[in-house]
Design an enzyme around this catalytic site. Sequence first.
Site, PDB file in Angstrom:
ATOM      1  CD  GLU A 269      -3.043  -1.059   0.417  1.00 26.03           C
ATOM      2  OE1 GLU A 269      -3.204  -0.018  -0.247  1.00 26.03           O
ATOM      3  OE2 GLU A 269      -3.813  -2.027   0.349  1.00 26.03           O
ATOM      4  CB  CYS A 303      -1.971   7.088   1.040  1.00 27.21           C
ATOM      5  SG  CYS A 303      -3.397   6.382   1.853  1.00 27.21           S
TER       6      CYS A 303
HETATM    7  P1  NAD Z   1       8.112   5.280   4.759  1.00 26.10           P
HETATM    8  O1  NAD Z   1       8.191   4.497   3.509  1.00 26.10           O
HETATM    9  O2  NAD Z   1       9.210   6.215   5.075  1.00 26.10           O
HETATM   10  O3  NAD Z   1       7.987   4.280   6.028  1.00 26.10           O
HETATM   11  C1  NAD Z   1       6.925   3.367   6.147  1.00 26.10           C
HETATM   12  C2  NAD Z   1       7.349   2.195   7.007  1.00 26.10           C
HETATM   13  O4  NAD Z   1       8.292   1.406   6.299  1.00 26.10           O
HETATM   14  C3  NAD Z   1       8.038   2.582   8.309  1.00 26.10           C
HETATM   15  O5  NAD Z   1       7.578   1.730   9.336  1.00 26.10           O
HETATM   16  C4  NAD Z   1       9.508   2.339   8.011  1.00 26.10           C
HETATM   17  O6  NAD Z   1      10.296   2.076   9.153  1.00 26.10           O
HETATM   18  C5  NAD Z   1       9.424   1.128   7.107  1.00 26.10           C
HETATM   19  N1  NAD Z   1      10.550   0.914   6.199  1.00 26.10           N
HETATM   20  C6  NAD Z   1      11.207   1.846   5.474  1.00 26.10           C
HETATM   21  N2  NAD Z   1      12.160   1.255   4.710  1.00 26.10           N
HETATM   22  C7  NAD Z   1      12.089  -0.080   4.943  1.00 26.10           C
HETATM   23  C8  NAD Z   1      12.817  -1.218   4.463  1.00 26.10           C
HETATM   24  N3  NAD Z   1      13.806  -1.090   3.585  1.00 26.10           N
HETATM   25  N4  NAD Z   1      12.480  -2.440   4.939  1.00 26.10           N
HETATM   26  C9  NAD Z   1      11.474  -2.583   5.823  1.00 26.10           C
HETATM   27  N5  NAD Z   1      10.765  -1.550   6.339  1.00 26.10           N
HETATM   28  C10 NAD Z   1      11.068  -0.301   5.897  1.00 26.10           C
HETATM   29  O7  NAD Z   1       6.704   6.053   4.715  1.00 26.10           O
HETATM   30  P2  NAD Z   1       6.107   7.146   5.717  1.00 26.10           P
HETATM   31  O8  NAD Z   1       6.815   8.431   5.530  1.00 26.10           O
HETATM   32  O9  NAD Z   1       5.968   6.590   7.103  1.00 26.10           O
HETATM   33  O10 NAD Z   1       4.594   7.275   5.157  1.00 26.10           O
HETATM   34  C11 NAD Z   1       4.235   8.077   4.078  1.00 26.10           C
HETATM   35  C12 NAD Z   1       4.066   7.264   2.814  1.00 26.10           C
HETATM   36  O11 NAD Z   1       3.159   6.181   3.029  1.00 26.10           O
HETATM   37  C13 NAD Z   1       3.442   8.071   1.688  1.00 26.10           C
HETATM   38  O12 NAD Z   1       4.094   7.766   0.481  1.00 26.10           O
HETATM   39  C14 NAD Z   1       2.001   7.602   1.658  1.00 26.10           C
HETATM   40  O13 NAD Z   1       1.359   7.786   0.419  1.00 26.10           O
HETATM   41  C15 NAD Z   1       2.179   6.166   1.995  1.00 26.10           C
HETATM   42  N6  NAD Z   1       0.943   5.567   2.521  1.00 26.10           N
HETATM   43  C16 NAD Z   1       0.218   4.759   1.686  1.00 26.10           C
HETATM   44  C17 NAD Z   1      -0.976   4.223   2.130  1.00 26.10           C
HETATM   45  C18 NAD Z   1      -1.804   3.356   1.225  1.00 26.10           C
HETATM   46  O14 NAD Z   1      -2.720   2.714   1.719  1.00 26.10           O
HETATM   47  N7  NAD Z   1      -1.540   3.293  -0.066  1.00 26.10           N
HETATM   48  C19 NAD Z   1      -1.440   4.487   3.429  1.00 26.10           C
HETATM   49  C20 NAD Z   1      -0.664   5.307   4.250  1.00 26.10           C
HETATM   50  C21 NAD Z   1       0.527   5.845   3.783  1.00 26.10           C
END
Ligand code: NAD
Length: 517
Positions: A269, A303
């Site tokens: 997602e 998102c």
């Molecule tokens: P992010 O990608 O920085 O982090 C999200 C999560 O992923 C965190 O828990 C982080 O620690 C983990 N993570 C990061 N790199 C990783 C890796 N290499 N391996 C495993 N885990 C890892 O995102 P964010 O800044 O917390 O959230 C914002 C983003 O999330 C935006 O792009 C938004 O659109 C998206 N989002 C999408 C949805 C959806 O349903 N499509 C919902 C909410 C947020």
Amino acid sequence: MEAVATDFGIQKALEQLGVNEINEGTSTGSNNFSNGDIIESFSPVDGKLIAKVKSTTKEDYEKAMQAATSAFKTWRLMPAPQRGEIIRQFGDKLREKKEALGKLVSYEMGKSYQEGLGEVQEMIDICDFAVGLSRQLHGLTMHSERPGHRMYEQYHPLGVVGIISAFNFPVAVWSWNTALAWICGDVCIWKPSEKAPLCGVACQNIAAEVFKNNNLPEGISCLINGDYRVGELMTKDTRVPLVSATGSTRMGKIVAQEVAGRLGKSLLELGGNNAIIVTPDADIKMTVIGAVFGAVGTCGQRCTSTRRLIIHDSIYDKVKDAIVDAYGQLRIGNPLDESNHVGPLIDTDAVGMYQNALTQVVEEGGNIVVEGGVLSGEGYESGCYVKPAIAEAEPHFNIVQHETFAPVLYLLKYSGDVENAIDIQNNVAQGLSSAIMTNNLREAERFLSHAGSDCGIANVNIGTSGAEIGGAFGGEKETGGGRESGSDAWKIYMRRQTNTINYTTELPLAQGIKFDL
Ligand code: NAD
């Protein structure tokens, strides 16, 4: 423990959630698998330290995995409707704690208190959905080509489901996954965002209480804390058949490759770049409400936030003026104060990205129509409050093609037929949410047709943000293709098995093959 804000009932909320004593990581809920480095959680609301939570080490992770795999042996044997009864109790517990949890979400993440309550309501709704689902986990029966044979499909639990979540929905995304996974007979290990760790501890406490009351092992729900390195422990782990990851497209590409490398399943997602098409037949009043809420709600950190408004040239000035006027009425400030419309961004890094976007759109030839800027002074001490901004831009601008997780709205003009607007809307890498504002049936149906919006969500006369849990939620292209929440999204949390039963005394082979002995 550092003093926390005593106003708006935060202290009381922390007490009700059992997280008021968390300091130096002395506890991360009763399922304590964290003895590593300290994560400090600062509130973007007032910049104060809320708590210190310890992160999970490799050794801690092994303990969590053992607790989860052992709990799975008990949980999977429970009939699904009995699991449903546990989820019903979990939903009731959430109802009891709704105000407290909504307040913590607002204080730790920065969204408005109303949106915090809305997020907890989504958790309650998915529990209700899951309870009903617990009596409907069904497979198909099909006719066998062989006489005296019966053939059908059934679904079994997968095992340990890993959940990685983003900061912007610090509690709801976990529950969308976990309520369905639990009903399906799976157990979950959750790594919340390192930007909202306390929300994770609060949720774990609520789940733990329910499991304890039912003499069930708490390992059904495990919490691990930390940054991407802790997430990687799950993505690399062959004992985790499914990793559900919510976050940026950048993260999703890494997680997808890691999990696919071991032939595991991932549910992704990821980011969106959502647009509303405004046609000459749009209701302007509805358009303004939908667009403004979509662009500034959660300070542009959903998102599904509206990033692009694609407006027909015949009504462009009228729509622009109405939206600019509405932006003039926005109140920016403490999100716990219900008279404010817009709260802070999550942290000062996010503020930097917002500023870069505004600089870049001008460099690419855009025209700012509502000035942005970072707010300072009384009430804005955290340095995370910004003014929602609007820029006129061209669809192909590099900055318009990317998701900036902040309240920056791009106005794009189209002329001629609605197909031209649909082309602009689809011509980005992401495919999460989309909308059209029109009272013209033909335009609406074209938008929804095979040649219409290419997004996972396509709405008519509703904005892009806000989704009900009854429908499957997710998006295409760089949004990752995953579906969570309602409809038949439950199937990803289970493994499918085809069974053929022979009730004769013969052993005919399929495809008419003869094998005489
Ligand atoms: P992010 O990608 O920085 O982090 C999200 C999560 O992923 C965190 O828990 C982080 O620690 C983990 N993570 C990061 N790199 C990783 C890796 N290499 N391996 C495993 N885990 C890892 O995102 P964010 O800044 O917390 O959230 C914002 C983003 O999330 C935006 O792009 C938004 O659109 C998206 N989002 C999408 C949805 C959806 O349903 N499509 C919902 C909410 C947020």
